[in-house]
Design an enzyme around this catalytic site. Sequence first.
Site, PDB file in Angstrom:
ATOM      1  CB  CYS A 115      -0.968   0.003   1.175  1.00 11.46           C
ATOM      2  SG  CYS A 115      -2.044  -1.440   1.195  1.00 11.46           S
ATOM      3  CG  HIS A 248      -3.090   3.357   2.110  1.00 11.23           C
ATOM      4  ND1 HIS A 248      -3.650   2.980   0.914  1.00 11.23           N
ATOM      5  CD2 HIS A 248      -3.215   2.278   2.940  1.00 11.23           C
ATOM      6  CE1 HIS A 248      -4.074   1.729   1.010  1.00 11.23           C
ATOM      7  NE2 HIS A 248      -3.835   1.286   2.226  1.00 11.23           N
ATOM      8  CG  ASN A 278      -6.740  -0.746   1.463  1.00  2.26           C
ATOM      9  OD1 ASN A 278      -6.039  -0.385   0.528  1.00  2.26           O
ATOM     10  ND2 ASN A 278      -6.238  -1.178   2.611  1.00  2.26           N
TER      11      ASN A 278
END
Length: 321
Positions: A115, A248, A278
């Site tokens: 990520c 993020h 996500n």
Amino acid sequence: MIFARIAGTGSCLPGDPVSNDDLVARGIDTSDQWIVERTGIRTRHLAPADVGSSDLACTASRRALEAAGVGPDDIDLIVVATSTPDCIFPSTAALLQSKLGMKSGAAAFDVQAVCSGFIYGLTVAEKFIRSGSHRRALVVGAEVFSRILDWSDRGTCVLFGDGAGAVVLEAAEAPGILSTALHADGSHHPILCVPGNVAGGQVIGDPFLRMDGQAVFKFAVKVLGEVALEVVEQAGIRVADIDWLIPHQANIRILQATAKRLGIDMDRVVTTVDRHGNTSAASIPLALDLAIRDGRIRPGQRIILEGVGGGFTWGAALLQY
Ligand code: UT7
């Protein structure tokens, strides 16, 4: 002195949004109420079986090239951040180059920092440009995390989505990117991983994403706060001088806790987790593109991009748009 600035952005989300109730209808033992309360996620996009990371990357890249007013052969470096490549090799960056029809022989490679991958890719490309070796890079975060989810594990499968975001980063006489910081601590690898691999024609071990959600949550809030301060201090400015924070997008509660630690009002935090879930390496460039296209981010504003992910890896980039 050569700097690097973002000249254009683009993004791509596959298909229609899939709601929490749609997941319940597909037989997942969850509820809209639980997902919204614990994560802030309401919808995510899931790519059809014949669409890979390189396809999403290609659409996002075309949009970024158009926004920058340049063509594929004006690019001399492609960096793709992904943990869900189309295949083991060649790299998704090389496949993207082919799909864009590029003939210029630009360098192309993937970075793997889960990520945090887009921040890693952006930082690598910035250093290539500042060295003078390259003039214009395409930096992409592209993921089809739906492929590595265990759909019987409700603790993870409701959290993730598919998508891609891209930026054109080019040499400039003024910044641009003001400061960057990258970190990793591999000792935390068991709390977020896909431990399996391929050998002898078979998948060896567990091919699904596994996570200790609470351990990841605590780690994320700690390092997102620290690394944002690091890039601000490096640039010699204050948090109050920041116009937008783009973390993020993993969980709205992580974003809120990070903003609170930094003393940044949630009005100055770009959030897409409610709509995208996500999307791992794609989440930051997707949010950046959205906020540029809807007019929130304006020329001259200062933005912190920051990510944290499996490894563990984390990093931030402070830029003046
Ligand atoms: O890119 C970085 C990757 N990941 C992250 O950043 C994720 C970080 N962690 C988180 O976002 C949160 O820890 C989660 C959203 C994953 C979990 O939230 P939590 O508040 O930490 O919940 P929990 O794991 O402690 O689970 C609480 C309860 C459990 O039930 P019991 O044992 O209390 O009866 C779970 O079984 O919630 C249950 N549960 C669910 N219930 C309905 C877990 N997942 C679900 C679900 N639907 N999808």
